[in-house]
Every structure is written in structure tokens, then in C-alpha cells.
Design an enzyme around this catalytic site. Structure first.
Site, PDB file in Angstrom:
ATOM      1  N   HIS A   1      35.682  -9.597  -1.251  1.00  0.00           N
ATOM      2  CA  HIS A   1      36.514 -10.145  -2.314  1.00  0.00           C
ATOM      3  C   HIS A   1      37.042  -8.984  -3.150  1.00  0.00           C
ATOM      4  O   HIS A   1      36.434  -7.905  -3.196  1.00  0.00           O
ATOM      5  CB  HIS A   1      35.706 -11.079  -3.205  1.00  0.00           C
TER       6      HIS A   1
ATOM      7  N   GLU B   1      36.959  -8.420  -6.290  1.00  0.00           N
ATOM      8  CA  GLU B   1      35.992  -7.926  -7.275  1.00  0.00           C
ATOM      9  C   GLU B   1      34.930  -7.040  -6.634  1.00  0.00           C
ATOM     10  O   GLU B   1      34.568  -5.996  -7.185  1.00  0.00           O
ATOM     11  CB  GLU B   1      35.284  -9.098  -7.978  1.00  0.00           C
TER      12      GLU B   1
ATOM     13  N   CYS C   1      33.745 -15.905  -8.205  1.00  0.00           N
ATOM     14  CA  CYS C   1      32.770 -16.802  -7.582  1.00  0.00           C
ATOM     15  C   CYS C   1      31.352 -16.334  -7.950  1.00  0.00           C
ATOM     16  O   CYS C   1      31.166 -15.333  -8.638  1.00  0.00           O
ATOM     17  CB  CYS C   1      32.953 -16.798  -6.068  1.00  0.00           C
TER      18      CYS C   1
ATOM     19  N   CYS D   1      30.561 -12.652  -6.779  1.00  0.00           N
ATOM     20  CA  CYS D   1      31.231 -11.617  -7.574  1.00  0.00           C
ATOM     21  C   CYS D   1      30.683 -11.562  -8.995  1.00  0.00           C
ATOM     22  O   CYS D   1      30.491 -10.477  -9.553  1.00  0.00           O
ATOM     23  CB  CYS D   1      32.730 -11.854  -7.571  1.00  0.00           C
TER      24      CYS D   1
END
Length: 162
Positions: free
Chosen positions: A59, A61, A89, A92
């Protein structure tokens, strides 16, 4: 001082949106992230890349936290602000807590997987020994539009003739 912070926040979020646009160009879900240090200096930026990297943890992040930690040669990113176009999420948000990010600024809410305010409120749990200041909704419409347009284009499939 507050006006200066707002201008800086918009500047960095615009860069995160640029990162999200790079994700679109790469065929990835358009999420972008930028990490800035306590002095307000750029440290790292990234976009989603789980498809290209065959890595479910890639992701935006996570990628920006990894890049920033390598850059500063420390897994603790104290004093930093993370700008991201979509509410993080659980994975993260957890990584942000472990990295000791001081502040999160995000654009669009994520009602299906958001772990900051929408679905879960991970940062409100007083049992954690680190707490992250949150600014939600900055350039939210631009962030949401990127996501809507991306998924709309994916749903449109050419019809096959019988």
C-alpha cells in the site's frame, strides 16, 4: 502559524495526489502518500503497488514508511506527518503507530476498510502508548474522484458480439 500549516498541508496533499495519479498510470488503485519530517521537509513519497510487486502489503502508506525509514536510517519516524489520499486500513494504521508517526492527514474516507475513523477508530484506543493526531478530509473530493473514476473505468468492459 495555523495558516502556514494549512498551506503546507495542501501542498503535501497535492503531491500525494500526484503519487495517486502515478498509481493510475501503473494500473494500481489510486492511493498516494508522502511523508514529511518535523522540519517540514520531504522525506519520501509512494503510490499503491501491490499488483506490480506481487505484495499485498505494498500500500502507498507502507511503501512510504519503508522508504522514509531507509532514508533516515531509523524505523522510528517521530515528528513526521504522513499525507495520504485515502483513509488508512488496519495494516497501514498499525504500521504508522509502530513507526511513531506524529500526524496523519488524509483525503477521502474509506467506509469499507478505514481504520482511523470510518470502520475502526484504531488511533482512539487509549491502550496504545503512542497517539497520532489526525486531520481528515483534506482535498477529499479530489481523492474520491480519482478512486471513483478508476473503479468506474474498470467496471466498463467492451461488449463481445455473439
Amino acid at each position: 502559524m495555523r495558516e502556514e500549516q494549512q498551506l503546507a498541508d495542501r501542498r503535501w496533499m497535492r503531491l500525494a495526489l500526484d503519487m495517486a495519479a502515478q498509481a493510475v498510470a501503473a494500473g494500481e488503485v489510486p492511493v498516494g502518500a508522502v511523508l514529511v519530517n518535523a522540519a517540514g521537509e520531504y522525506v519520501a513519497g509512494a503510490h499503491n503497488a501491490p499488483i506490480a510487486t506481487h505484495d499485498p502489503s505494498a500500500h502507498a502508506e507502507m511503501r512510504v514508511l519503508r522508504a522514509a525509514a531507509l532514508q533516515v536510517e531509523n524505523y522510528r519516524l517521530t515528528g513526521s506527518t504522513l499525507y495520504v489520499t485515502l483513509e488508512p486500513c488496519i495494516m497501514c494504521a498499525g504500521a504508522m503507530l509502530h513507526a511513531r508517526v506524529d500526524r496523519l492527514v488524509y483525503g477521502a474516507a474509506d467506509p469499507k476498510a478505514g481504520a482511523v475513523e470510518s470502520l475502526y477508530q484504531l488511533f482512539n484506543d487509549s491502550r496504545f502508548n503512542h497517539h497520532i493526531q489526525v486531520e481528515a478530509g483534506l482535498l477529499a473530493e479530489e481523492s474520491a474522484t480519482l478512486l471513483r473514476d478508476f473503479f468506474r473505468a474498470r467496471r466498463v468492459r467492451p461488449r463481445e458480439d455473439p
